[in-house]
Design an enzyme around this catalytic site. Structure first.
Site, PDB file in Angstrom:
ATOM      1  N   HIS A  26       0.842  -1.194   0.000  1.00 21.27           N
ATOM      2  CA  HIS A  26       0.000   0.000   0.000  1.00 21.27           C
ATOM      3  C   HIS A  26       0.881   1.248   0.000  1.00 21.27           C
ATOM      4  CE1 HIS A  26      -3.922  -2.063   1.285  1.00 21.27           C
ATOM      5  NE2 HIS A  26      -3.013  -3.023   1.258  1.00 21.27           N
ATOM      6  N   ASP A 123      -5.444   6.025   0.787  1.00 20.73           N
ATOM      7  CA  ASP A 123      -5.396   4.589   0.540  1.00 20.73           C
ATOM      8  C   ASP A 123      -6.801   4.024   0.762  1.00 20.73           C
ATOM      9  OD1 ASP A 123      -4.911   1.850   0.628  1.00 20.73           O
ATOM     10  OD2 ASP A 123      -3.308   1.993   2.112  1.00 20.73           O
ATOM     11  N   VAL A 344      14.985  -6.189  -1.347  1.00 21.94           N
ATOM     12  CA  VAL A 344      15.749  -5.882  -2.568  1.00 21.94           C
ATOM     13  C   VAL A 344      15.012  -4.748  -3.291  1.00 21.94           C
ATOM     14  CG1 VAL A 344      16.576  -8.241  -2.905  1.00 21.94           C
ATOM     15  CG2 VAL A 344      14.445  -7.520  -4.006  1.00 21.94           C
ATOM     16  N   GLN A 346      13.182  -4.262  -6.121  1.00 25.90           N
ATOM     17  CA  GLN A 346      12.577  -5.117  -7.160  1.00 25.90           C
ATOM     18  C   GLN A 346      12.516  -4.434  -8.523  1.00 25.90           C
ATOM     19  OE1 GLN A 346       9.428  -7.997  -6.350  1.00 25.90           O
ATOM     20  NE2 GLN A 346       8.103  -6.825  -7.696  1.00 25.90           N
ATOM     21  N   ASN A 365       1.145  -4.706  -7.280  1.00 30.17           N
ATOM     22  CA  ASN A 365       2.304  -3.872  -7.637  1.00 30.17           C
ATOM     23  C   ASN A 365       3.283  -4.682  -8.471  1.00 30.17           C
ATOM     24  OD1 ASN A 365       1.922  -1.287  -6.063  1.00 30.17           O
ATOM     25  ND2 ASN A 365       1.669  -2.819  -4.457  1.00 30.17           N
ATOM     26  N   ASP A 385      -6.319 -10.695  -2.722  1.00 26.83           N
ATOM     27  CA  ASP A 385      -6.762 -10.375  -4.080  1.00 26.83           C
ATOM     28  C   ASP A 385      -5.942 -11.094  -5.157  1.00 26.83           C
ATOM     29  OD1 ASP A 385      -4.459  -9.022  -3.339  1.00 26.83           O
ATOM     30  OD2 ASP A 385      -4.870  -7.286  -4.585  1.00 26.83           O
TER      31      ASP A 385
HETATM   32  N1  UDP Z   1      -8.659  -3.968  -0.013  1.00 19.31           N
HETATM   33  C1  UDP Z   1      -9.779  -3.272  -0.336  1.00 19.31           C
HETATM   34  N2  UDP Z   1     -10.369  -2.509   0.612  1.00 19.31           N
HETATM   35  C2  UDP Z   1      -9.846  -2.414   1.832  1.00 19.31           C
HETATM   36  C3  UDP Z   1      -8.672  -3.106   2.157  1.00 19.31           C
HETATM   37  C4  UDP Z   1      -8.093  -3.881   1.195  1.00 19.31           C
HETATM   38  O1  UDP Z   1     -10.262  -3.327  -1.444  1.00 19.31           O
HETATM   39  O2  UDP Z   1     -10.429  -1.754   2.661  1.00 19.31           O
HETATM   40  C5  UDP Z   1      -8.095  -4.842  -0.987  1.00 19.31           C
HETATM   41  C6  UDP Z   1      -6.705  -4.440  -1.264  1.00 19.31           C
HETATM   42  O3  UDP Z   1      -6.755  -3.539  -2.308  1.00 19.31           O
HETATM   43  C7  UDP Z   1      -6.052  -5.733  -1.627  1.00 19.31           C
HETATM   44  C8  UDP Z   1      -6.892  -6.804  -0.997  1.00 19.31           C
HETATM   45  O4  UDP Z   1      -8.023  -6.161  -0.468  1.00 19.31           O
HETATM   46  O5  UDP Z   1      -6.108  -5.902  -2.984  1.00 19.31           O
HETATM   47  C9  UDP Z   1      -6.080  -7.548   0.001  1.00 19.31           C
HETATM   48  O6  UDP Z   1      -5.526  -6.620   0.897  1.00 19.31           O
HETATM   49  P1  UDP Z   1      -3.992  -6.486   1.227  1.00 19.31           P
HETATM   50  O7  UDP Z   1      -3.249  -6.027   0.032  1.00 19.31           O
HETATM   51  O8  UDP Z   1      -3.881  -5.662   2.420  1.00 19.31           O
HETATM   52  O9  UDP Z   1      -3.577  -7.942   1.638  1.00 19.31           O
HETATM   53  P2  UDP Z   1      -2.555  -8.917   0.926  1.00 19.31           P
HETATM   54  O10 UDP Z   1      -3.288  -9.465  -0.256  1.00 19.31           O
HETATM   55  O11 UDP Z   1      -1.337  -8.117   0.552  1.00 19.31           O
HETATM   56  O12 UDP Z   1      -2.292  -9.901   1.989  1.00 19.31           O
HETATM   57  N1  UDP Z   2       9.251  -5.181  -3.056  1.00 21.14           N
HETATM   58  C1  UDP Z   2      10.565  -4.823  -3.181  1.00 21.14           C
HETATM   59  N2  UDP Z   2      11.496  -5.593  -2.589  1.00 21.14           N
HETATM   60  C2  UDP Z   2      11.195  -6.701  -1.875  1.00 21.14           C
HETATM   61  C3  UDP Z   2       9.842  -7.082  -1.786  1.00 21.14           C
HETATM   62  C4  UDP Z   2       8.878  -6.313  -2.382  1.00 21.14           C
HETATM   63  O1  UDP Z   2      10.900  -3.820  -3.822  1.00 21.14           O
HETATM   64  O2  UDP Z   2      12.104  -7.336  -1.343  1.00 21.14           O
HETATM   65  C5  UDP Z   2       8.211  -4.286  -3.590  1.00 21.14           C
HETATM   66  C6  UDP Z   2       7.650  -4.726  -4.910  1.00 21.14           C
HETATM   67  O3  UDP Z   2       8.432  -4.214  -5.958  1.00 21.14           O
HETATM   68  C7  UDP Z   2       6.264  -4.111  -4.858  1.00 21.14           C
HETATM   69  C8  UDP Z   2       5.898  -4.163  -3.383  1.00 21.14           C
HETATM   70  O4  UDP Z   2       7.129  -4.246  -2.686  1.00 21.14           O
HETATM   71  O5  UDP Z   2       6.305  -2.774  -5.257  1.00 21.14           O
HETATM   72  C9  UDP Z   2       5.058  -5.359  -3.016  1.00 21.14           C
HETATM   73  O6  UDP Z   2       3.763  -5.135  -3.436  1.00 21.14           O
HETATM   74  P1  UDP Z   2       2.867  -6.278  -4.084  1.00 21.14           P
HETATM   75  O7  UDP Z   2       1.536  -5.679  -4.354  1.00 21.14           O
HETATM   76  O8  UDP Z   2       3.549  -6.887  -5.250  1.00 21.14           O
HETATM   77  O9  UDP Z   2       2.780  -7.409  -2.973  1.00 21.14           O
HETATM   78  P2  UDP Z   2       2.486  -7.395  -1.373  1.00 21.14           P
HETATM   79  O10 UDP Z   2       3.792  -7.193  -0.710  1.00 21.14           O
HETATM   80  O11 UDP Z   2       1.493  -6.308  -1.106  1.00 21.14           O
HETATM   81  O12 UDP Z   2       1.924  -8.758  -1.106  1.00 21.14           O
END
Ligand code: UDP
Ligand code: UDP
Length: 463
Positions: A26, A123, A344, A346, A365, A385
């Site tokens: 986020h 957000d 890292v 990414q 992302n 998601d």
């Molecule tokens: N999300 C949303 N509304 C909210 C909180 C989360 O639509 O109030 C969505 C968020 O965009 C994400 C998904 O729910 O795509 C899962 O949330 P999050 O990224 O925090 O969890 P993760 O999948 O990284 O564990």
């Molecule tokens: N990321 C990074 N280095 C790491 C791990 C993650 O730069 O070691 C970044 C990645 O490029 C992305 C974000 O962290 O921008 C992770 O977001 P994503 O929605 O892909 O996954 P989440 O961590 O929410 O499950």
């Protein structure tokens, strides 16, 4: 009509308060939006929820503000968490809930800024707490959704799907949302079906206030999700709903954080020869699954760069690589692969010419970062998601989604199966070509005059 043609260019620049909530997935897109606003001459105040959960959030906020010295900072000390809910021990989810409860504390902090705040960019995960602040200050609120247009549409429609409590009834195998291809329930996060789950409660509370926004900014681009964006903006999903504003892929901001050791190693590898493996900032696999993935990468015979995270919160991720993977693996594969623990950069890794395929959890992302560089993906979505994201990614033609690998902890995927898929995706030349074309389209979208660039300029002109 643009501000330039109406003479409004004499107005002072808009002053936007940008409020990321919790988690790197986020924070990253919200910081990118903040940087984009600065590059379009907006004044920006960054609101940071204190204390943050992870070390990565704390270090990124500090480094970001150092890299953008014109950005003002406001710390919001959030209320203590509610007593822990047995349904979740996830500290990020606990933080979302606490931020929503703390939203009202922002009004006094924002009402005294100079120049006055002209809009809030919140957000999506904390907007239930923030939208009242926009009402109190009588300023518009834009929401930044950090997921794909398709999942964003689903959560926008969720208030229509829940009756009492906040869970969705699992009566059929798919859920119909007007104007969209039905959602197979096996692709929706299981917590949506658990009554009174803390995260589902937050999502539904946030979704109920989305209609108050002037628009929902999305890190996607038109040609990646054309039908969904058209359905929402044509009023087919929810009549009168605020517009989806696709402004992605979001450009990286000028911040270089992360372990730089992979780069010299990547420099020594042939073009498109390396499988890059990363499951985002917070996905922690079981020990058994880590071992199978280890075997799969070795068994694939391909070069690999693996970013291994074994705990949800980075501060607790203290085990050494040798403990997780065994010394003999590290010795055996020292010419074939590299495994790193910790953060890292990414973006920098995905930009390296040696990367051939991205084995990813399908965090949105990550999908957009791969799309921006035309890197084919092999998606193994374990949470939230990510299955819906993987479906969108596959439908767009950027990669393959391995549907049988289950939610996190549901099963242990065997190394042989992983090795076979990795080999298959690495040798798929048609997929590589399609991904390359998507990279071109993504870059066209954000060039001056491209679809995402136009949407962003229009948002800023209207502030
Ligand atoms: N999300 C949303 N509304 C909210 C909180 C989360 O639509 O109030 C969505 C968020 O965009 C994400 C998904 O729910 O795509 C899962 O949330 P999050 O990224 O925090 O969890 P993760 O999948 O990284 O564990
Ligand atoms: N990321 C990074 N280095 C790491 C791990 C993650 O730069 O070691 C970044 C990645 O490029 C992305 C974000 O962290 O921008 C992770 O977001 P994503 O929605 O892909 O996954 P989440 O961590 O929410 O499950």
């Amino acid at each position: 009509m643009s501000r330039a043609t109406t003479g409004l260019s004499q107005r002072p620049p808009p002053h936007v308060a940008v409020f990321p909530s919790a988690e790197m997935g986020h924070l990253t897109p919200l910081l990118r939006v903040a940087a984009m606003l600065v590059s379009h001459n907006c004044s920006v105040t960054l609101i940071t929820a204190q204390p943050p959960v992870s070390a990565a959030e704390a270090t990124h906020i500090t480094a970001f503000l150092a890299a953008y010295p014109t950005i003002n900072r406001i710390d919001l000390q959030i209320l203590p968490p509610t007593p822990s809910d047995p349904a979740t021990s996830d500290p990020f989810v606990v933080q979302f809930e606490a931020i929503i409860r703390s939203g009202h504390l922002l009004t006094p902090l924002l009402s005294t800024t100079s120049p006055p705040i002209s809009a809030i960019f919140s957000d999506i995960a904390s907007v239930a707490g923030v939208c009242q602040v926009a009402d109190d200050l009588d300023i518009p609120i834009y929401i930044v959704s950090i997921t794909c247009a398709r999942f964003s549409s689903f959560v926008a429609y969720m208030p229509n799907l829940v009756e009492s409590g906040s869970s969705i009834t699992m009566a059929e195998s798919s859920i119909h949302v007007p104007g969209l291809v039905p959602f197979d329930i096996s692709t929706l996060p299981p917590f949506f079906f658990i009554p009174n789950h803390i995260f589902t409660n937050c999502v539904v509370a946030n979704s109920r206030v989305l209609t108050k926004a002037k628009g929902i900014l999305l890190n996607t681009f038109h040609s990646f999700e054309p039908e969904t964006i058209a359905a929402v903006n044509g009023g087919k999903v929810i009549p009168g709903f605020p517009p989806f504003l696709p402004i992605g892929p979001l450009k990286p901001h000028k911040l270089e954080l992360g372990d730089r050791r992979p780069l010299p190693w990547l420099d020594q590898q042939p073009p498109q020869s390396v499988v890059y493996v990363c499951f985002g900032s917070r996905t922690a696999m079981s020990r058994d699954q880590i071992i199978e993935l280890r075997n799969g990468l070795e068994g694939s015979g391909k070069q690999f760069l693996w970013v291994l995270k074994s705990r949800t919160v980075d501060k607790e991720d203290t085990e050494e690589l040798e403990e997780l993977l065994g010394n003999s693996f590290i010795e055996r594969t020292k010419h074939k692969g590299m495994v790193v623990k910790g953060w890292v950069n990414q973006e920098e890794i995905l930009s390296h010419p040696s990367i051939g395929v991205f084995l990813s959890h399908g965090g949105w992302n990550s999908v957009m970062e791969a799309a921006a560089r035309g890197i084919p993906m092999l998606a193994w979505p374990p949470l939230g998601d990510q299955k819906v994201n993987a479906g969108v990614m596959e439908a767009a033609g950027l990669g393959i989604w391995e549907k049988g690998w289950g939610w996190l902890g549901e099963k242990t995927v065997k190394g042989e199966e992983i090795a076979e898929k990795v080999r298959m995706v690495m040798s798929d030349e048609r997929l590589r070509e399609k991904a390359r074309k998507i990279g071109e389209e993504a870059n066209k979208a954000i060039e001056v005059g491209g679809s995402s660039d136009k949407v962003l300029r229009e948002i800023i002109e209207n502030l």
